[in-house]
Motif scaffolding. Structure first.
Motif, PDB file in Angstrom:
ATOM      1  N   ARG A 186     -47.747 -59.746 -56.061  1.00  0.00           N
ATOM      2  CA  ARG A 186     -47.005 -60.835 -56.692  1.00  0.00           C
ATOM      3  C   ARG A 186     -46.331 -61.642 -55.599  1.00  0.00           C
ATOM      4  NH1 ARG A 186     -44.753 -57.793 -59.630  1.00  0.00           N
ATOM      5  NH2 ARG A 186     -46.319 -57.779 -61.259  1.00  0.00           N
ATOM      6  N   THR A 187     -46.452 -62.948 -55.605  1.00  0.00           N
ATOM      7  CA  THR A 187     -45.845 -63.795 -54.585  1.00  0.00           C
ATOM      8  C   THR A 187     -44.596 -64.458 -55.125  1.00  0.00           C
ATOM      9  OG1 THR A 187     -47.213 -65.666 -55.270  1.00  0.00           O
ATOM     10  CG2 THR A 187     -48.086 -64.260 -53.532  1.00  0.00           C
ATOM     11  N   GLU A 188     -43.712 -64.829 -54.195  1.00  0.00           N
ATOM     12  CA  GLU A 188     -42.510 -65.546 -54.591  1.00  0.00           C
ATOM     13  C   GLU A 188     -42.876 -66.943 -55.082  1.00  0.00           C
ATOM     14  OE1 GLU A 188     -39.269 -64.433 -54.505  1.00  0.00           O
ATOM     15  OE2 GLU A 188     -40.083 -62.463 -54.054  1.00  0.00           O
ATOM     16  N   PHE A 245     -35.085 -57.828 -66.113  1.00  0.00           N
ATOM     17  CA  PHE A 245     -34.515 -59.169 -65.929  1.00  0.00           C
ATOM     18  C   PHE A 245     -33.105 -59.005 -65.365  1.00  0.00           C
ATOM     19  CE2 PHE A 245     -31.520 -62.191 -67.826  1.00  0.00           C
ATOM     20  CZ  PHE A 245     -32.023 -63.403 -67.386  1.00  0.00           C
ATOM     21  N   THR A 246     -32.802 -59.766 -64.306  1.00  0.00           N
ATOM     22  CA  THR A 246     -31.465 -59.660 -63.707  1.00  0.00           C
ATOM     23  C   THR A 246     -30.696 -60.970 -63.691  1.00  0.00           C
ATOM     24  OG1 THR A 246     -32.408 -59.993 -61.489  1.00  0.00           O
ATOM     25  CG2 THR A 246     -32.151 -57.707 -62.263  1.00  0.00           C
ATOM     26  N   GLY A 247     -31.366 -62.085 -63.916  1.00  0.00           N
ATOM     27  CA  GLY A 247     -30.641 -63.349 -63.924  1.00  0.00           C
ATOM     28  C   GLY A 247     -31.579 -64.531 -64.033  1.00  0.00           C
ATOM     29  N   LEU A 248     -30.988 -65.708 -64.213  1.00  0.00           N
ATOM     30  CA  LEU A 248     -31.790 -66.935 -64.263  1.00  0.00           C
ATOM     31  C   LEU A 248     -31.000 -68.085 -63.668  1.00  0.00           C
ATOM     32  CD1 LEU A 248     -30.574 -68.769 -66.804  1.00  0.00           C
ATOM     33  CD2 LEU A 248     -31.917 -67.185 -68.159  1.00  0.00           C
ATOM     34  N   ALA A 249     -31.742 -69.042 -63.152  1.00  0.00           N
ATOM     35  CA  ALA A 249     -31.147 -70.235 -62.566  1.00  0.00           C
ATOM     36  C   ALA A 249     -31.925 -71.446 -63.050  1.00  0.00           C
ATOM     37  CB  ALA A 249     -31.182 -70.157 -61.036  1.00  0.00           C
ATOM     38  N   PRO A 250     -31.329 -72.270 -63.914  1.00  0.00           N
ATOM     39  CA  PRO A 250     -32.028 -73.452 -64.415  1.00  0.00           C
ATOM     40  C   PRO A 250     -32.276 -74.463 -63.295  1.00  0.00           C
ATOM     41  CG  PRO A 250     -30.085 -72.908 -65.744  1.00  0.00           C
ATOM     42  CD  PRO A 250     -29.997 -72.101 -64.503  1.00  0.00           C
ATOM     43  N   VAL A 302     -36.370 -67.189 -62.708  1.00  0.00           N
ATOM     44  CA  VAL A 302     -35.972 -65.909 -63.280  1.00  0.00           C
ATOM     45  C   VAL A 302     -35.939 -64.856 -62.178  1.00  0.00           C
ATOM     46  CG1 VAL A 302     -36.601 -64.081 -64.910  1.00  0.00           C
ATOM     47  CG2 VAL A 302     -36.960 -66.494 -65.521  1.00  0.00           C
ATOM     48  N   SER A 303     -34.848 -64.110 -62.106  1.00  0.00           N
ATOM     49  CA  SER A 303     -34.733 -63.008 -61.154  1.00  0.00           C
ATOM     50  C   SER A 303     -35.014 -61.697 -61.868  1.00  0.00           C
ATOM     51  CB  SER A 303     -33.338 -62.964 -60.536  1.00  0.00           C
ATOM     52  OG  SER A 303     -33.050 -64.177 -59.869  1.00  0.00           O
ATOM     53  N   ALA A 304     -35.692 -60.791 -61.167  1.00  0.00           N
ATOM     54  CA  ALA A 304     -36.061 -59.516 -61.780  1.00  0.00           C
ATOM     55  C   ALA A 304     -36.237 -58.454 -60.716  1.00  0.00           C
ATOM     56  CB  ALA A 304     -37.365 -59.685 -62.575  1.00  0.00           C
ATOM     57  N   THR A 305     -36.303 -57.205 -61.177  1.00  0.00           N
ATOM     58  CA  THR A 305     -36.691 -56.093 -60.306  1.00  0.00           C
ATOM     59  C   THR A 305     -37.919 -55.440 -60.901  1.00  0.00           C
ATOM     60  OG1 THR A 305     -35.230 -54.538 -61.472  1.00  0.00           O
ATOM     61  CG2 THR A 305     -34.330 -55.664 -59.541  1.00  0.00           C
ATOM     62  N   ASP A 306     -38.818 -54.978 -60.028  1.00  0.00           N
ATOM     63  CA  ASP A 306     -40.032 -54.348 -60.521  1.00  0.00           C
ATOM     64  C   ASP A 306     -39.796 -52.870 -60.812  1.00  0.00           C
ATOM     65  OD1 ASP A 306     -40.154 -52.985 -58.073  1.00  0.00           O
ATOM     66  OD2 ASP A 306     -41.608 -54.381 -57.208  1.00  0.00           O
ATOM     67  N   ALA A 307     -40.853 -52.156 -61.172  1.00  0.00           N
ATOM     68  CA  ALA A 307     -40.723 -50.759 -61.576  1.00  0.00           C
ATOM     69  C   ALA A 307     -40.216 -49.869 -60.460  1.00  0.00           C
ATOM     70  CB  ALA A 307     -42.060 -50.246 -62.094  1.00  0.00           C
ATOM     71  N   ASP A 308     -40.334 -50.328 -59.208  1.00  0.00           N
ATOM     72  CA  ASP A 308     -39.845 -49.548 -58.066  1.00  0.00           C
ATOM     73  C   ASP A 308     -38.489 -50.023 -57.575  1.00  0.00           C
ATOM     74  OD1 ASP A 308     -42.202 -47.979 -57.957  1.00  0.00           O
ATOM     75  OD2 ASP A 308     -43.244 -49.623 -56.934  1.00  0.00           O
ATOM     76  N   THR A 341     -38.487 -63.084 -57.712  1.00  0.00           N
ATOM     77  CA  THR A 341     -38.211 -64.176 -58.640  1.00  0.00           C
ATOM     78  C   THR A 341     -39.521 -64.745 -59.138  1.00  0.00           C
ATOM     79  OG1 THR A 341     -38.155 -65.855 -56.893  1.00  0.00           O
ATOM     80  CG2 THR A 341     -36.054 -64.793 -57.468  1.00  0.00           C
ATOM     81  N   LEU A 342     -39.455 -65.392 -60.272  1.00  0.00           N
ATOM     82  CA  LEU A 342     -40.598 -66.142 -60.787  1.00  0.00           C
ATOM     83  C   LEU A 342     -40.073 -67.410 -61.428  1.00  0.00           C
ATOM     84  CD1 LEU A 342     -40.982 -65.864 -64.209  1.00  0.00           C
ATOM     85  CD2 LEU A 342     -41.315 -63.497 -63.497  1.00  0.00           C
ATOM     86  N   ARG A 343     -40.929 -68.406 -61.463  1.00  0.00           N
ATOM     87  CA  ARG A 343     -40.520 -69.697 -62.003  1.00  0.00           C
ATOM     88  C   ARG A 343     -41.332 -70.017 -63.238  1.00  0.00           C
ATOM     89  NH1 ARG A 343     -40.979 -75.700 -59.408  1.00  0.00           N
ATOM     90  NH2 ARG A 343     -39.322 -76.676 -60.628  1.00  0.00           N
ATOM     91  N   ALA A 344     -40.649 -70.326 -64.322  1.00  0.00           N
ATOM     92  CA  ALA A 344     -41.303 -70.659 -65.586  1.00  0.00           C
ATOM     93  C   ALA A 344     -40.780 -71.994 -66.095  1.00  0.00           C
ATOM     94  CB  ALA A 344     -41.059 -69.573 -66.616  1.00  0.00           C
TER      95      ALA A 344
END
Length: 543
Positions: A3-5, A138-143, A150-156, A161-164
């Motif tokens: 997964r890339t930033e 999910f840990t946070g979001l920035a409009p 969207v900020s997140a942490t994976d299973a590890d 972050t990802l942008r939607a």
């Protein structure tokens, strides 16, 4: 999975859904069917194994029909035959029966939620545009101006972050999305604490297939037969009791034995404690983020409509997110999610509270009156309609429609679903024939004949299908017909004095010939009209 930033000039997805419970998986399924790029973040790696919801009705089953799984999920459900209030002396206080079917599905079915959710999730696995990430928090979001980071942490535990383009918050009553957007629930939490016991039936006991509210002033009990041989009891704690008083199976059994149920009849599979909430958001939307389900509203369980309301929210939001992602309708469309859904949720919340009053009454005078009057009241016409949802309530007055819905017109109403025939003589439910997306129906005529060229072009741009509803005695050279052999559609359209209706993807009427067949503006009728609803020169789609 690599997964890339996110980069400033790239979206990772059109939609990010936070939460993959019933609301989240339904929204994801609709978006997946439409091919909309969607990332789902679900903090739990495995399906939650305890049942919460106990029933589904015809509207919810109609949604599952959209996914082609209605027959599969119904195979694991049991019909709800009645809802009964009794005293411990077995005196009948009140009884209501499920309403007649008009939506093409059973009006009340008992479920076992873990099995139901598992089936919906299995079905969603087929959609290539869905990226469901289990164990990701999910840990946070920035409009941003054109999306949400969207900020997140994976299973590890790794951060990313990802942008939607848009975010759909479906992460339940303790929603972190709600907290991040700065929105707060208003309302109240009832002080009474409830013990919910799940069990498995081992040996039949009298009327164990009947949903019963045991109406007792000191210890009322909700006695619920679930599907597949499962059972549930919901029992309130007294003011002197706490959760710790029932922390072992041995301490719980006396409560069930009070109902005549012992270890020979059932096996306890789990228990939990709950408080009943009557809370909601005053605003469901903040920028490009919309909250649905328990993240935006919480109701008591008495009407069995909490989970189902979230599923309906998801249906409403999903087709709008699809239209936005495809650039077909403007951003104001998201404002109509709350406008259309909240009145129905509010009505069900109030209905649930009324049913709860029948169960929880504890003042001797009120109990005596209820027990005496209940058997008389249940014989009155219309009682079923007041105390349970019905198809006439599946409507809204403010939202994405052309014109003003009222009790005298078809606007903002869900169309019924009778059996119909296609042009090749095959019988099927209406929705299976008309398919997904927008549909324009004309009674005894090609609906395009009632439209201006601009209107035809605008609905075609939205992907609308044009179909003629005709009698079984009629002949037609047109292939796109709906043969209404029962006359149900004709009767419904005639009731509202309309011959052409435009159906939205959620089967609600967006436009009808008496009030105009233009495509609504993005915010529908939320804004004051700047022109009459019927014009000689219709406007184009608002993008």
């Amino acid at each position: 999975m690599t997964r890339t930033e996110s980069s400033p000039d790239k979206y990772d997805a059109d939609v990010a859904i936070i939460g993959y419970g019933p609301s989240g998986v339904v929204a994801a399924s609709y978006l997946g069917m439409a091919g909309i790029s969607t990332v789902v973040l679900e903090k739990d790696k495995d399906l939650y194994v305890r049942a919460r919801a106990v029933t589904v009705n015809d509207w919810t089953l109609r949604i599952f029909q959209d996914f082609g799984i209605d027959k599969r999920v119904k195979a694991d459900m049991d019909p709800c035959r009645s809802i009964t209030w009794k005293t411990y002396a077995n005196k009948l206080v009140f009884r209501i029966h499920p309403k007649p079917d008009v939506l093409g599905q059973p009006s009340a079915m008992m479920i076992y939620q873990p099995e139901l959710e598992a089936e919906i999730r299995r079905n969603a696995e087929q959609y290539d545009s869905l990226d469901v990430r289990f164990g990701h928090r999910f840990t946070g979001l920035a409009p941003t101006a054109e999306g949400v980071t969207v900020s997140a942490t994976d299973a590890d535990g790794g951060e990313y972050t990802l942008r939607a383009r848009y975010v759909l918050g479906a992460d339940g009553g303790s929603s972190l999305v709600r907290q991040e957007t700065g929105l707060e629930l208003v309302g109240e939490t009832r002080p009474r604490r409830w013990l919910v016991i799940d069990g498995e039936v081992l040996n039949w006991w009298p009327e164990c297939n009947e949903l019963v509210f045991w109406a007792d002033p000191e210890r009322p009990v909700v006695d619920i037969p679930l599907a597949k041989g499962n059972h549930r009891w919901e029992i309130p704690l007294s003011a002197e009791e706490t959760d710790k008083d029932y922390d072992t199976e041995e301490s719980i059994w006396p409560l069930l034995k009070m109902l005549g149920i012992d270890e020979r009849n059932a096996r306890i599979t789990g228990w939990a404690f709950y408080s009943h909430h009557l809370r909601h958001l005053e605003e469901w939307r903040n920028g490009r983020t919309v909250l649905i389900g328990d993240a935006s509203h919480l109701m008591p369980p008495w009407a069995g409509q909490g989970m189902q309301s979230g599923i309906r929210d998801a249906q409403n939001a999903a087709w709008k997110l699809e239209a936005l992602s495809k650039g077909l309708i403007g951003d104001g469309l998201l404002d109509t999610v709350q406008a259309e859904r909240w009145p129905h949720v509010k009505m069900l919340t109030e209905m649930s509270a009324r049913l709860g009053q029948l169960v929880e009454a504890d003042k001797p005078a009120v109990v005596k009156l209820r027990n005496a009057v209940g058997p008389l009241v249940m014989r009155l016409p219309g009682v079923n309609r007041v105390l349970q949802p019905n198809s006439e309530q599946n409507r809204f007055e403010r939202g994405w429609v052309t014109g003003t819905p009222s009790r005298k017109n078809a606007l903002g109403r869900m169309i019924p679903q009778p059996e119909v025939y296609d042009s090749r003589g095959r019988v099927m439910p209406l929705d299976n024939l008309i398919g997904q997306g927008f549909v324009v129906l004309g009674l005894d005529k090609d609906p395009r004949a009632a439209m201006t060229q601009r209107q035809r072009e605008d609905w075609t741009r939205l992907g609308a299908r044009f179909m003629t509803v005709q009698r079984s005695s009629a002949t037609s050279d047109e292939g796109d017909i709906v043969v209404d052999h029962t006359g149900s559609l004709r009767a419904w359209l005639s009731r509202f004095r309309t011959s052409v209706v435009v159906l939205r993807p959620d089967r609600f009427v967006a436009a009808a010939d008496p009030s105009g067949l233009d495509v609504p503006p993005p915010r529908g009728n939320l804004d004051p009209p700047t022109r009459p609803a019927v014009t000689a020169v219709p406007t184009r789609i608002h993008a």
